[in-house]
Design a protein around this motif. Structure first.
Motif, PDB file in Angstrom:
ATOM      1  N   UNK A  49     -71.313 -62.425   3.284  1.00 24.20           N
ATOM      2  CA  UNK A  49     -72.045 -63.221   3.432  1.00 24.20           C
ATOM      3  C   UNK A  49     -73.981 -63.370   3.630  1.00 24.20           C
ATOM      4  N   UNK A  75     -71.374 -64.497  -2.462  1.00 23.30           N
ATOM      5  CA  UNK A  75     -72.063 -65.958  -2.215  1.00 23.30           C
ATOM      6  C   UNK A  75     -70.068 -67.282  -2.152  1.00 23.30           C
ATOM      7  N   UNK A  76     -70.632 -68.285  -2.400  1.00 23.67           N
ATOM      8  CA  UNK A  76     -69.443 -68.931  -2.629  1.00 23.67           C
ATOM      9  C   UNK A  76     -68.904 -68.764  -3.558  1.00 23.67           C
ATOM     10  N   UNK A  98     -66.502 -65.530  -2.802  1.00 18.96           N
ATOM     11  CA  UNK A  98     -65.254 -66.348  -1.926  1.00 18.96           C
ATOM     12  C   UNK A  98     -63.930 -66.797  -2.098  1.00 18.96           C
ATOM     13  N   UNK A 153     -60.475 -65.201  -2.552  1.00 20.29           N
ATOM     14  CA  UNK A 153     -58.922 -64.884  -1.731  1.00 20.29           C
ATOM     15  C   UNK A 153     -58.379 -64.906  -3.321  1.00 20.29           C
ATOM     16  N   UNK A 207     -59.383 -70.619   6.777  1.00 23.32           N
ATOM     17  CA  UNK A 207     -60.623 -70.599   6.421  1.00 23.32           C
ATOM     18  C   UNK A 207     -61.636 -70.744   7.233  1.00 23.32           C
ATOM     19  N   UNK A 208     -61.639 -69.492   7.988  1.00 17.61           N
ATOM     20  CA  UNK A 208     -62.905 -69.263   9.610  1.00 17.61           C
ATOM     21  C   UNK A 208     -63.147 -68.177   9.049  1.00 17.61           C
ATOM     22  N   UNK A 209     -64.508 -68.172   9.214  1.00 19.97           N
ATOM     23  CA  UNK A 209     -65.962 -67.060   9.435  1.00 19.97           C
ATOM     24  C   UNK A 209     -65.656 -65.392  10.029  1.00 19.97           C
ATOM     25  N   UNK A 262     -63.112 -63.646   7.014  1.00 21.88           N
ATOM     26  CA  UNK A 262     -64.060 -63.654   5.578  1.00 21.88           C
ATOM     27  C   UNK A 262     -65.468 -62.835   5.758  1.00 21.88           C
ATOM     28  N   UNK A 263     -66.154 -62.411   6.922  1.00 19.80           N
ATOM     29  CA  UNK A 263     -67.192 -63.119   7.494  1.00 19.80           C
ATOM     30  C   UNK A 263     -67.376 -60.494   6.458  1.00 19.80           C
TER      31      UNK A 263
END
Lengths: 528, 90
Positions: free
Chosen positions: B33, B39-40, B43, B47, B63-65, B68-69
């Motif tokens: 990201x 992008x969003x 994201x 999921x 939903x933590x950075x 998913x980073x």
């Protein structure tokens, strides 16, 4: 004692600093800054700008991501009497060069990670004298340009520098917006307009000094810029984020910093709704959410009420040329589900037929806007200005013609019917189809390109490119996609690229857009 | 059950397909990201992808950075979720 009302954009900072010198004005990257920090930094920057040759009316460009430095710059430039223009950091060198050249900017404030793109854009520009770079970087200076570190410009002010006398009619900002010709145009906004507009928005949004506004929209977008201006004007706090691209970051910030106002656009709300449906996430601290840039689909409202259980939902509509046109009182969100409300305080709107006659309630008409929020015109483009600004009933007055079709009900509520030009509105941004077409034409072997916008719930409109080539085997959709990503801002990249053997044309040789839309419905039934 | 390497590979293929970038521009540690690769919208598609392909469900607490980073982060998150859900049935 009588208090003299604000006349200039920069005075808002001065007044709020006097009222709450120690209050937090901004939170950026987990660091809090006070009104004193901002006022002193902005004053120091303004004295630096003046001692380095910036005079009243000179343009100073900002090409950077949302940051502490960007808000110091906006206020520093305006206090120095300069005209600021905020350029989206996603802008690629071609367009950047056009904007810098068109505006005649003398200085640029940027950040080190954008310097490569900027260097390409600087080629051939004569007016630029100096570049101020935030974040530490040693720039090789072989271009004759002066490079200065941002921190140096705000660390100490030259008290002997005399600030220029600015009056409300002076230009405060150029706000660049996409034009149907493919070249962006600079909307001229005076101090008077911007001060008036900020107070009108504050009034109907019912903002107080306790507000904490979270900024996820770029400052280059006037919707983002006004979040800053409003926060400063009310003496509130702005939580600065660079974007919404990584949602978990924003979710954490909301949880941690408890903003009260969340300004968004439909694509962003769609993403939050999708996340809510999967995970049940909610945000109790938010008291107001606002939407503009594209219509908020009616079906979003139910979910938004669940995600933001304590929030008023403000539906709004506007265009850069007057910032904002209308808003719907949040109490009416269910009883007037498709309306974007009435004119913002202190302004009026009316609908006219193409012949210039008033239309009856319920009939379609072209939206016209009257008020101090209307732009002074497009920078150095009187011809285009005349297309948008029409003579009013008072001699000499100019009224904004939005070229958008609306209807008004018996009670005066406005309903958006459609656009009257080719501009695509997607993810809250305006996209010129010509600009996207030109980017694709740069690929060798492309024969014809037509870019259209198709209505889509989440994006507002999705961008579709139809392409024919001289040799179909050499170029494919992926290659075109890559080229678009390399040359265009992310929001301008087409969602779909459709390769055609032949472009459908009408009998007089014009490209038949209706036929293209039909092809699309066969190609992918989901979008229609 | 798939091992983390297989999960990583599946996620990588998905990222490459949806982002139009070439394989040499991304590794398992690339910050997807921050680098602007996703992008969003991406994201949400991640999921959807992991829920559909690995039969897991995400909750608001996930939903933590750090989950998913990067490809690595997502694969670790998926592995953990799979092992938790398997333990529930034993």
């Amino acid at each position: 004692m009588i208090s003299i009302p604000q006349r200039l954009l920069g005075e808002a900072l001065e007044f709020s600093f006097r009222n709450h010198p120690l209050k937090t004005v901004a939170i950026y990257k987990d660091k809090e800054y006070s009104y004193t920090n901002l006022y002193e930094s902005a004053l120091n920057l303004s004295s630096y700008l003046i001692s380095n040759g910036i005079k009243k009316g000179d343009r100073v460009a900002l090409y950077m991501n949302n940051s502490w430095e960007s808000i110091v710059s906006i206020y520093g430039i305006t206090i120095a009497g300069g005209v600021f223009l905020v350029i989206n950091p996603q802008t690629k060198s071609n367009k950047l060069n056009f904007i810098l050249n068109d505006s005649g900017a003398k200085m640029i404030v940027t950040e080190s990670r954008l310097i490569d793109e900027l260097s390409i854009a600087l080629e051939g520009l004569q007016e630029i004298q100096q570049i101020i770079i935030s974040e530490n970087s040693q720039q090789n200076n072989n271009s004759g340009l002066k490079y200065t570190n941002f921190d140096k410009t705000i660390s100490d002010g030259n008290l002997s520098v005399e600030l220029p006398r600015i009056i409300p009619n002076d230009l405060a900002a150029l706000i660049y917006t996409s034009g149907s010709t493919g070249f962006p145009k600079g909307v001229m906004m005076t101090h008077q307009s911007m001060v008036f507009t900020s107070w009108s928005l504050i009034e109907y949004l019912r903002l107080t000094e306790n507000e904490r506004i979270i900024l996820v929209l770029p400052l280059a977008f006037d919707y983002g810029l006004y979040q800053l201006i409003m926060a400063i004007t009310i003496g509130g706090t702005l939580i600065i984020e660079q974007s919404f691209s990584f949602p978990p970051t924003i979710f954490r910030q909301i949880d941690l910093l408890k903003p009260t106002v969340f300004p968004g656009v439909p694509s962003l709300y769609a993403m939050m709704i999708a996340t809510h449906r999967k995970t049940g996430i909610t945000f109790d601290c938010i008291q107001k959410i606002t939407n503009t840039a594209a219509a908020l689909p009616e079906e979003f409202v139910t979910d938004l009420k669940k995600i933001f259980p304590n929030a008023f939902i403000f539906k709004m509509y506007g265009l850069t040329e007057c910032k904002r046109v209308c808003y719907l009182e949040p109490e009416l969100i269910d009883s007037k589900p498709n309306s974007v409300g009435k004119a913002i305080p202190g302004t009026e709107v009316f609908l006219l037929s193409p012949e210039g006659e008033p239309v009856s309630p319920g009939e379609a008409g072209i939206l016209h806007i009257r008020g101090p929020h209307v732009m002074a015109g497009y920078w150095k483009n009187e011809e285009l200005s005349r297309e948008m600004l029409k003579p009013g009933s008072i001699p000499g007055e100019r009224i904004l013609c939005a070229h958008d079709l609306f209807k008004m009900d018996e009670e005066g509520f406005l309903y958006f019917l459609g656009r009257n030009d080719d501009i695509i509105k997607t993810r809250g941004e305006k996209v010129s189809p010509v600009e996207v077409e030109n980017a694709i034409y740069k690929i060798e072997g492309i024969k014809e390109v037509v870019v259209i916008g198709m209505p889509e719930v989440i994006l507002g409109e999705s961008i579709i490119a139809f392409v024919t080539t001289y040799d179909h085997l050499l170029i494919n959709e992926t290659e075109i996609h890559r080229q678009c990503i390399a040359n265009l801002e992310a929001f301008m990249v087409p969602q779909k690229i459709i390769m055609l053997a032949k472009m459908p044309k009408s009998s007089n040789g014009k490209i038949d857009k209706a036929a293209l839309k039909k092809i699309l419905s066969i190609h992918d039934g989901r979008i229609i | 059950m798939e091992n983390t390497l297989q999960i990583q590979e599946k996620i990588k293929q998905f990222i490459l397909k949806t982002s139009y970038i070439s394989a040499d521009q991304v590794n398992n540690h690339t910050l997807l990201f921050q680098e602007g690769i996703m992008d969003s919208m991406g994201f949400i598609s991640i999921i959807d992808f992991i829920e559909d392909n690995f039969s897991i469900t995400t909750t608001s607490n996930d939903l933590l950075e750090s989950n998913f980073e990067s490809i690595n982060a997502i694969a670790n998150f998926v592995s953990l979720k799979i092992s938790v859900s398997e333990n529930c049935f034993t």
